[in-house]
Write a protein that holds these residues in place. Structure first.
Motif, PDB file in Angstrom:
ATOM      1  N   THR A  77       0.715  -1.101  -0.046  1.00 23.98           N
ATOM      2  CA  THR A  77      -0.177   0.011   0.065  1.00 23.98           C
ATOM      3  C   THR A  77       0.880   1.314   0.049  1.00 23.98           C
ATOM      4  O   THR A  77       0.361   2.272  -0.675  1.00 23.98           O
ATOM      5  CB  THR A  77      -1.005   0.058   1.140  1.00 23.98           C
ATOM      6  OG1 THR A  77      -0.241  -0.182   2.350  1.00 23.98           O
ATOM      7  CG2 THR A  77      -1.910  -1.093   1.175  1.00 23.98           C
ATOM      8  N   ARG A  78       2.114   1.338   0.723  1.00 19.15           N
ATOM      9  CA  ARG A  78       2.783   2.418   0.696  1.00 19.15           C
ATOM     10  C   ARG A  78       3.467   2.465  -0.651  1.00 19.15           C
ATOM     11  O   ARG A  78       3.599   3.805  -1.120  1.00 19.15           O
ATOM     12  CB  ARG A  78       4.123   2.134   1.670  1.00 19.15           C
ATOM     13  CG  ARG A  78       3.481   2.144   3.068  1.00 19.15           C
ATOM     14  CD  ARG A  78       4.754   1.569   3.820  1.00 19.15           C
ATOM     15  NE  ARG A  78       4.129   1.281   5.409  1.00 19.15           N
ATOM     16  CZ  ARG A  78       4.853   0.705   6.550  1.00 19.15           C
ATOM     17  NH1 ARG A  78       6.079   0.546   6.120  1.00 19.15           N
ATOM     18  NH2 ARG A  78       4.358   0.558   7.483  1.00 19.15           N
ATOM     19  N   VAL A  79       3.766   1.696  -1.415  1.00 23.05           N
ATOM     20  CA  VAL A  79       4.366   1.585  -2.772  1.00 23.05           C
ATOM     21  C   VAL A  79       3.271   2.151  -3.689  1.00 23.05           C
ATOM     22  O   VAL A  79       3.614   3.137  -4.364  1.00 23.05           O
ATOM     23  CB  VAL A  79       4.976   0.300  -3.341  1.00 23.05           C
ATOM     24  CG1 VAL A  79       5.464   0.254  -4.809  1.00 23.05           C
ATOM     25  CG2 VAL A  79       6.175  -0.222  -2.560  1.00 23.05           C
ATOM     26  N   ILE A  80       2.184   1.891  -3.688  1.00 27.46           N
ATOM     27  CA  ILE A  80       1.089   2.231  -4.647  1.00 27.46           C
ATOM     28  C   ILE A  80       0.624   3.597  -4.015  1.00 27.46           C
ATOM     29  O   ILE A  80       0.227   4.549  -5.104  1.00 27.46           O
ATOM     30  CB  ILE A  80       0.015   1.152  -4.773  1.00 27.46           C
ATOM     31  CG1 ILE A  80       0.259   0.067  -5.192  1.00 27.46           C
ATOM     32  CG2 ILE A  80      -1.321   1.566  -5.444  1.00 27.46           C
ATOM     33  CD1 ILE A  80      -0.690  -1.090  -5.185  1.00 27.46           C
ATOM     34  N   GLY A  81       0.625   3.650  -3.041  1.00 27.90           N
ATOM     35  CA  GLY A  81       0.009   4.941  -2.380  1.00 27.90           C
ATOM     36  C   GLY A  81       1.171   6.182  -2.708  1.00 27.90           C
ATOM     37  O   GLY A  81       0.611   7.074  -3.144  1.00 27.90           O
ATOM     38  N   ALA A  82       2.445   5.927  -3.000  1.00 29.93           N
ATOM     39  CA  ALA A  82       3.273   6.782  -3.283  1.00 29.93           C
ATOM     40  C   ALA A  82       3.239   7.135  -4.768  1.00 29.93           C
ATOM     41  O   ALA A  82       3.312   8.374  -5.181  1.00 29.93           O
ATOM     42  CB  ALA A  82       4.626   6.585  -3.115  1.00 29.93           C
ATOM     43  N   GLY A  83       2.952   6.367  -5.667  1.00 33.45           N
ATOM     44  CA  GLY A  83       2.646   6.469  -6.875  1.00 33.45           C
ATOM     45  C   GLY A  83       1.305   7.421  -7.331  1.00 33.45           C
ATOM     46  O   GLY A  83       1.477   8.321  -8.008  1.00 33.45           O
TER      47      GLY A  83
END
Length: 221
Positions: A77-83
């Motif tokens: 979720t952190r990876v996708i949220g950053a994008g």
């Protein structure tokens, strides 16, 4: 019961270096168990989180994805949220990819935390075993030098057998620690690869929606 007695006798005959080797083994097993539980939990939460995020992306609910990334502890979720957060500032694909790579780089250290210690502990266990054997042999030869000639052969063979116990125990400790290290590294790599794959899916979906939206506006004009 006989096996237990053999183990106790083997440990007692090994000398004082058996205790630090046992401590190294116990520490390594504790780290391996903690890392296995953590990585297994991360894998489950990633799978669950992406199953929740994908419908949001399909529905263009980007704000919901960002809010989920702020409250959810799943690494993906952190990876996708950053994008998604970068998408609001810049719609370029490269910028979104860089943001996700940055989020991935922030997540990987937590996944790899303490795993390298297992390789180090395996080396320490092996070296402690060798050191214990060398010191035991030195003590054995010193004792034999002052012993009765008729007892030297039996005393030397007995002392060498006892000294070799530390090397055996060092290897017994090092081999499973190295196996745990390899297993956890493989598990970490699988999680990282799955997050990269999820990020690529997310970017492709976002760019496809962006292209569709642009084509729709062009046809309306």
């Amino acid at each position: 019961m006989d096996f237990f007695n053999v183990v106790v006798r083997f440990f007692q005959e090994g000398g004082p270096f058996m205790f630090p080797i046992a401590l190294v083994l116990a520490l390594g097993v504790a780290i391996a168990i903690e890392r296995y539980i953590f990585l297994s939990g991360a894998k489950r939460t990633n799978k669950r989180a992406f199953a929740e995020i994908e419908p949001m992306l399909n529905a263009s609910q980007y704000d919901s994805v960002v809010r989920m990334s702020e409250r959810d502890n799943a690494p993906v979720t952190r990876v996708i949220g950053a994008g998604i957060a970068r998408l609001k500032l810049s719609p370029r694909r490269d910028d979104v990819e860089y943001a996700m790579e940055e989020g991935l780089m922030e997540t990987i250290p937590r996944l790899e935390q303490r795993t390298p210690y297992l390789g180090t502990l395996a080396n320490i266990a092996t070296l402690l075993g060798l050191l214990g054997t060398i010191i035991g042999l030195i003590a054995a030869f010193s004792a034999v030098a002052n012993a009765d000639p008729s007892e030297k052969a039996s005393l030397l063979s007995q002392s060498i057998s006892v000294a070799m116990n530390t090397t055996a125990f060092g290897l017994i400790s090092a081999i499973p620690l190295l196996a745990f290290h390899a297993m956890l590294q493989t598990k970490t790599t699988e999680i990282v690869d799955s997050m990269e794959m999820a990020g690529v899916k997310c970017i492709n979906l976002l760019m496809a929606k962006k292209s569709l939206s642009a084509n729709t506006r062009a046809s309306d004009e």
